[in-house]
Design an enzyme around this catalytic site. Structure first.
Site, PDB file in Angstrom:
ATOM      1  N   LYS A 123      53.148  11.224  77.232  1.00  0.00           N
ATOM      2  CA  LYS A 123      53.941  11.234  76.157  1.00  0.00           C
ATOM      3  C   LYS A 123      53.390  10.330  74.808  1.00  0.00           C
ATOM      4  CE  LYS A 123      58.316  10.821  77.083  1.00  0.00           C
ATOM      5  NZ  LYS A 123      59.582  10.054  77.739  1.00  0.00           N
TER       6      LYS A 123
ATOM      7  N   PHE B 117      74.177   6.749  68.138  1.00  0.00           N
ATOM      8  CA  PHE B 117      75.025   7.803  68.279  1.00  0.00           C
ATOM      9  C   PHE B 117      74.357   9.173  67.907  1.00  0.00           C
ATOM     10  CE2 PHE B 117      77.241   3.957  66.870  1.00  0.00           C
ATOM     11  CZ  PHE B 117      77.943   3.756  67.883  1.00  0.00           C
TER      12      PHE B 117
ATOM     13  N   ARG C  59      72.771  12.840  68.058  1.00  0.00           N
ATOM     14  CA  ARG C  59      73.173  13.918  68.916  1.00  0.00           C
ATOM     15  C   ARG C  59      71.808  14.771  69.389  1.00  0.00           C
ATOM     16  NH1 ARG C  59      76.831  16.673  64.900  1.00  0.00           N
ATOM     17  NH2 ARG C  59      75.231  15.876  63.686  1.00  0.00           N
TER      18      ARG C  59
ATOM     19  N   THR D 209      69.102   5.158  80.778  1.00  0.00           N
ATOM     20  CA  THR D 209      69.800   4.474  81.720  1.00  0.00           C
ATOM     21  C   THR D 209      70.706   5.595  82.484  1.00  0.00           C
ATOM     22  OG1 THR D 209      71.657   4.416  80.114  1.00  0.00           O
ATOM     23  CG2 THR D 209      70.264   2.309  80.689  1.00  0.00           C
TER      24      THR D 209
ATOM     25  N   CYS E 233      73.816  12.397  78.461  1.00  0.00           N
ATOM     26  CA  CYS E 233      74.742  11.353  78.088  1.00  0.00           C
ATOM     27  C   CYS E 233      76.264  11.491  78.840  1.00  0.00           C
ATOM     28  CB  CYS E 233      74.592  11.251  76.627  1.00  0.00           C
ATOM     29  SG  CYS E 233      72.974  11.147  75.977  1.00  0.00           S
TER      30      CYS E 233
ATOM     31  N   ARG F 276      68.703  18.241  81.519  1.00  0.00           N
ATOM     32  CA  ARG F 276      69.637  17.184  82.372  1.00  0.00           C
ATOM     33  C   ARG F 276      70.925  17.750  82.448  1.00  0.00           C
ATOM     34  NH1 ARG F 276      68.173  11.740  79.380  1.00  0.00           N
ATOM     35  NH2 ARG F 276      68.215  13.239  77.777  1.00  0.00           N
TER      36      ARG F 276
ATOM     37  N   ASN G  30      81.674   8.191  73.644  1.00  0.00           N
ATOM     38  CA  ASN G  30      81.292   9.337  74.581  1.00  0.00           C
ATOM     39  C   ASN G  30      82.443   9.781  75.300  1.00  0.00           C
ATOM     40  OD1 ASN G  30      78.946   9.658  73.215  1.00  0.00           O
ATOM     41  ND2 ASN G  30      77.536   8.984  74.950  1.00  0.00           N
TER      42      ASN G  30
HETATM   43  C1  UGA Z   1      76.250  12.908  73.003  1.00  0.00           C
HETATM   44  C2  UGA Z   1      77.136  12.386  71.685  1.00  0.00           C
HETATM   45  O1  UGA Z   1      77.735  13.589  71.013  1.00  0.00           O
HETATM   46  C3  UGA Z   1      76.200  11.559  70.625  1.00  0.00           C
HETATM   47  O2  UGA Z   1      77.268  11.229  69.498  1.00  0.00           O
HETATM   48  C4  UGA Z   1      75.689  10.383  71.473  1.00  0.00           C
HETATM   49  O3  UGA Z   1      75.031   9.678  70.607  1.00  0.00           O
HETATM   50  C5  UGA Z   1      74.978  10.965  72.732  1.00  0.00           C
HETATM   51  O4  UGA Z   1      75.691  11.822  73.664  1.00  0.00           O
HETATM   52  C6  UGA Z   1      74.180  10.000  73.542  1.00  0.00           C
HETATM   53  O5  UGA Z   1      74.942   9.129  74.260  1.00  0.00           O
HETATM   54  O6  UGA Z   1      73.072   9.666  73.322  1.00  0.00           O
HETATM   55  P1  UGA Z   1      74.364  14.815  73.083  1.00  0.00           P
HETATM   56  O7  UGA Z   1      74.532  14.541  74.610  1.00  0.00           O
HETATM   57  O8  UGA Z   1      73.217  15.308  72.329  1.00  0.00           O
HETATM   58  O9  UGA Z   1      75.332  13.896  72.303  1.00  0.00           O
HETATM   59  O10 UGA Z   1      75.404  16.209  73.236  1.00  0.00           O
HETATM   60  P2  UGA Z   1      76.726  16.878  72.358  1.00  0.00           P
HETATM   61  O11 UGA Z   1      76.543  17.234  71.160  1.00  0.00           O
HETATM   62  O12 UGA Z   1      77.898  15.812  72.581  1.00  0.00           O
HETATM   63  O13 UGA Z   1      77.092  17.908  73.498  1.00  0.00           O
HETATM   64  C7  UGA Z   1      77.547  17.682  74.842  1.00  0.00           C
HETATM   65  C8  UGA Z   1      77.975  18.590  75.808  1.00  0.00           C
HETATM   66  O14 UGA Z   1      79.217  18.882  75.190  1.00  0.00           O
HETATM   67  C9  UGA Z   1      77.034  19.787  75.613  1.00  0.00           C
HETATM   68  O15 UGA Z   1      76.804  20.519  76.850  1.00  0.00           O
HETATM   69  C10 UGA Z   1      77.759  20.636  74.881  1.00  0.00           C
HETATM   70  O16 UGA Z   1      77.907  22.224  75.213  1.00  0.00           O
HETATM   71  C11 UGA Z   1      79.341  20.464  75.146  1.00  0.00           C
HETATM   72  N1  UGA Z   1      80.391  20.660  74.126  1.00  0.00           N
HETATM   73  C12 UGA Z   1      80.440  20.078  72.973  1.00  0.00           C
HETATM   74  C13 UGA Z   1      81.348  21.709  74.465  1.00  0.00           C
HETATM   75  O17 UGA Z   1      81.500  22.215  75.798  1.00  0.00           O
HETATM   76  N2  UGA Z   1      82.241  21.737  73.831  1.00  0.00           N
HETATM   77  C14 UGA Z   1      82.415  21.132  72.632  1.00  0.00           C
HETATM   78  O18 UGA Z   1      83.365  21.585  71.629  1.00  0.00           O
HETATM   79  C15 UGA Z   1      81.364  20.466  72.071  1.00  0.00           C
END
Ligand code: UGA
Length: 440
Positions: free
Chosen positions: A35, A147, A149, A85, A267, A337, A215
Site C-alpha cells: 500500500k 464522517f 462516506r 476497527t 462501517c 466488505r 452511524n
Molecule cells: C458510512 C456513513 O454514511 C459515513 O458518514 C461514515 O463516516 C462512514 O460510514 C464511516 O463510519 O466511516 P459508508 O460506509 O461509506 O459511510 O456508506 P453509506 O453511504 O453510509 O452507505 C452504507 C450502506 O447503506 C450501503 O450499503 C448503501 O447501499 C446502503 N444504503 C444507503 C441504503 O440501503 N439505503 C439508503 O438510502 C442509503
C-alpha cells in the site's frame, strides 16, 4: 504544519492527501508495504473518485510522503490515528488490536506538545484509556471522529458537514493542554473552518459517541424504510412513493430512505454491533436493543432478494443461471466488505444456482473473497443466457441499462431490482418480469 497519518486505508489515505492539499506537510504511515509503495508512487490503492487526481495534485508539491517506519512520524505536531476497527471474530465487539499496536508504536516518537488525534471509530472509553497511556510524554490526545462516506471521501474530508473535537476536560471544561490541542487542530482545519464548517467542541466521551450515534441513526433510517417495504409488500403499496411522500416532511427528509437490499460495508454493520456490545458492557444494553432489530431487518433483505429470484425462476434456482449486477457494497466504491450484493450472490451460488457477478470496480476484491463465483467484466457479458438478473448495487451504468437491449442477451426476461432504481413500467413494457423489494 507537519502532520502524520497512521493507517492509510480508505480513511487515512484520503485524509493524508487532503491535508497535504490544504498546505500541510504530511507523512502517511502504514504497516502494509504494498500500500505504501503504491501511494508513494502516486497511485491510489483502492477505487475512490477524486483520489487519483488529488494524489497527482499534491505529488509535485513534495508535501506528501509515505512510509512503513513509525519513526518517520517523529517531528510531526499532529498525529492522526486512522487505523481500522473491524468486528471481532465471533463477537459483536470491535477489534481494537490495530489501534493498540499503532498507538504503542507511535508513543516512543512523540514529543511534548504533540497532539494525537484519534479518528478511528472506537467504543466509548477507548480515548480515555489511550490518553492515560500518554502520561509522561507531554503529548495530548484529542478525539476527532471522521464522517466521510466512501465514494465522496475527498469532498467529505475537504468540505465536511461538521468537525468534532473531543478534548481532555476537567469539571466539564477543557484543560489547558486541551485548549492548546484545540488551537493546533484549528490550524490544521483552518481552510474548512474559514468556509464556515460547524465545529462542535466537547469531551472525549461525547466525541466518541457522536460517531457511533450518527452511524446508528443512518442504519436505523435505512432499516425503518426497509421495514416499511415489508409492510408495502404485504399490502400492495409502493415503498418508493411512500418514501417520497414522508420525505417531503423536512423533519424526516428523503435522504437515506432508499429501500432495497439494505446497508453493508466496513462501517454501518460493524459499528451498530460494536455499539450494542459496548452498551452491554456499560450496563445499558436496553437503550440499544432496537439496534438488534435494525440489524435483523437489514439481514432479512438479503434473504428476501434470494427468495424473489427463486420466485421469478418458477420456484427453484438450482442449476439456473443468475446474473448479479454489482459486487461493491455501494456504487462508486470497490469495497466489498460485508457487501449485500456479494452476500446475495454467494447465497444463490451455495443454493445451487450458477451465478455470474459483474461490477465496474470491485471484481478483483470480490474474486479474492469468493473465488468459486464466476465473474464478468461487463453487464452485457454477465447477463448472457441468464434465467434471472439481479440489480444489487446501483451503479449509474446499471440504472441506465436498456431493457430491450439486455432482453436480447438473456434466456428469460426476469429482473429483481434490489435497489429500487429501475423504471418498472419501462422494463415490463420490454417484456420483463420485474420484481423489487416493497414495490408491487
Ligand atoms: C458510512 C456513513 O454514511 C459515513 O458518514 C461514515 O463516516 C462512514 O460510514 C464511516 O463510519 O466511516 P459508508 O460506509 O461509506 O459511510 O456508506 P453509506 O453511504 O453510509 O452507505 C452504507 C450502506 O447503506 C450501503 O450499503 C448503501 O447501499 C446502503 N444504503 C444507503 C441504503 O440501503 N439505503 C439508503 O438510502 C442509503
Amino acid at each position: 504544519m507537519r502532520i502524520s497519518v497512521i493507517g492509510c486505508g480508505y480513511l487515512g489515505a484520503v485524509h493524508a492527501a487532503s491535508m497535504a492539499s490544504l498546505g500541510h506537510d504530511v507523512v502517511g504511515i502504514d504497516v502494509d508495504p504494498g500500500k505504501v509503495a503504491r501511494l508513494a508512487a502516486g497511485t491510489a490503492p483502492f477505487y475512490e473518485p477524486g483520489l487519483p487526481e488529488l494524489l497527482a495534485k499534491v505529488a509535485d508539491t513534495g508535501r506528501l510522503t509515505f512510509s512503513t517506519d513509525m519513526a518517520d512520524a517523529a517531528g510531526a505536531q499532529v498525529h492522526f490515528l486512522c487505523v481500522g476497527t473491524p468486528q471481532q471474530h465471533g463477537e459483536f465487539r470491535a477489534d481494537l488490536s490495530y489501534v493498540d499496536s499503532a498507538f504503542t508504536a507511535l508513543v516512543p516518537h512523540l514529543a511534548p506538545g504533540d497532539v494525537v488525534a484519534g479518528k478511528s471509530t472506537v467504543p466509548v472509553g477507548t480515548a480515555e484509556d489511550l490518553a492515560a497511556r500518554l502520561a509522561g510524554t507531554g503529548a495530548t490526545l484529542v478525539w476527532n471522529p471522521e464522517f466521510l462516506r466512501e465514494g465522496f471521501a475527498v469532498k467529505d474530508t475537504l468540505h465536511p458537514d461538521r468537525l468534532v473535537y473531543g478534548l481532555p476536560t476537567e469539571a466539564g471544561v477543557p484543560t489547558p493542554e486541551g485548549e492548546a490541542a484545540r488551537a493546533l487542530l484549528d490550524e490544521v482545519y483552518a481552510t474548512p473552518l474559514s468556509e464556515g464548517t460547524p465545529l462542535v467542541v466537547t469531551d472525549y466521551a461525547t466525541a466518541q459517541l457522536v460517531k457511533v450515534a450518527a452511524n446508528s441513526f443512518l442504519a436505523t433510517k435505512i432499516s425503518f424504510i426497509n421495514a416499511m417495504a415489508e409492510l408495502c409488500e404485504a399490502t400492495g403499496a409502493d415503498v418508493t412513493r411512500l418514501a417520497d411522500a414522508i420525505g417531503y416532511d423536512a423533519r424526516i427528509g428523503r435522504r437515506f430512505l432508499n429501500a432495497g437490499l439494505g446497508f453493508g460495508g466496513g462501517c454501518l454493520p460493524k459499528d451498530i454491533r460494536a455499539f450494542m456490545a459496548r452498551a452491554g458492557e456499560l450496563g445499558v444494553d436496553q437503550a440499544l436493543s432496537f439496534l438488534r432489530e435494525v440489524d435483523a431487518i437489514n439481514m432479512r433483505r438479503r434473504v428476501r432478494v434470494v427468495d424473489l429470484v427463486r420466485e421469478v425462476c418458477a420456484g427453484s434456482i438450482v442449476g439456473r443461471r443468475v446474473a448479479v449486477l454489482g459486487a461493491a457494497f455501494k456504487p462508486d466504491s470497490d469495497d466489498v466488505r460485508d457487501s449485500p450484493a456479494l452476500s446475495v450472490a454467494a447465497q444463490m451460488q451455495l443454493q445451487g444456482a450458477h451465478v455470474t457477478v459483474t461490477d465496474p470496480q470491485a471484481v478483483e476484491n470480490a474474486r479474492a473473497k469468493w473465488p468459486d463465483i464466476k465473474f464478468a467484466s461487463t453487464a452485457h457479458e454477465a447477463v448472457q443466457q441468464a434465467d434471472a438478473v439481479v440489480l444489487a448495487t446501483e451503479w449509474a451504468e446499471y440504472r441506465d441499462l436498456d431493457p430491450a437491449e439486455v432482453g436480447q442477451l438473456v434466456a428469460h426476461r426476469a429482473i429483481v431490482d434490489g435497489r429500487n432504481v429501475l423504471d418498472p413500467a419501462a422494463w415490463r413494457a420490454a417484456g420483463w418480469t420485474y420484481r423489487a423489494l416493497g414495490r408491487p
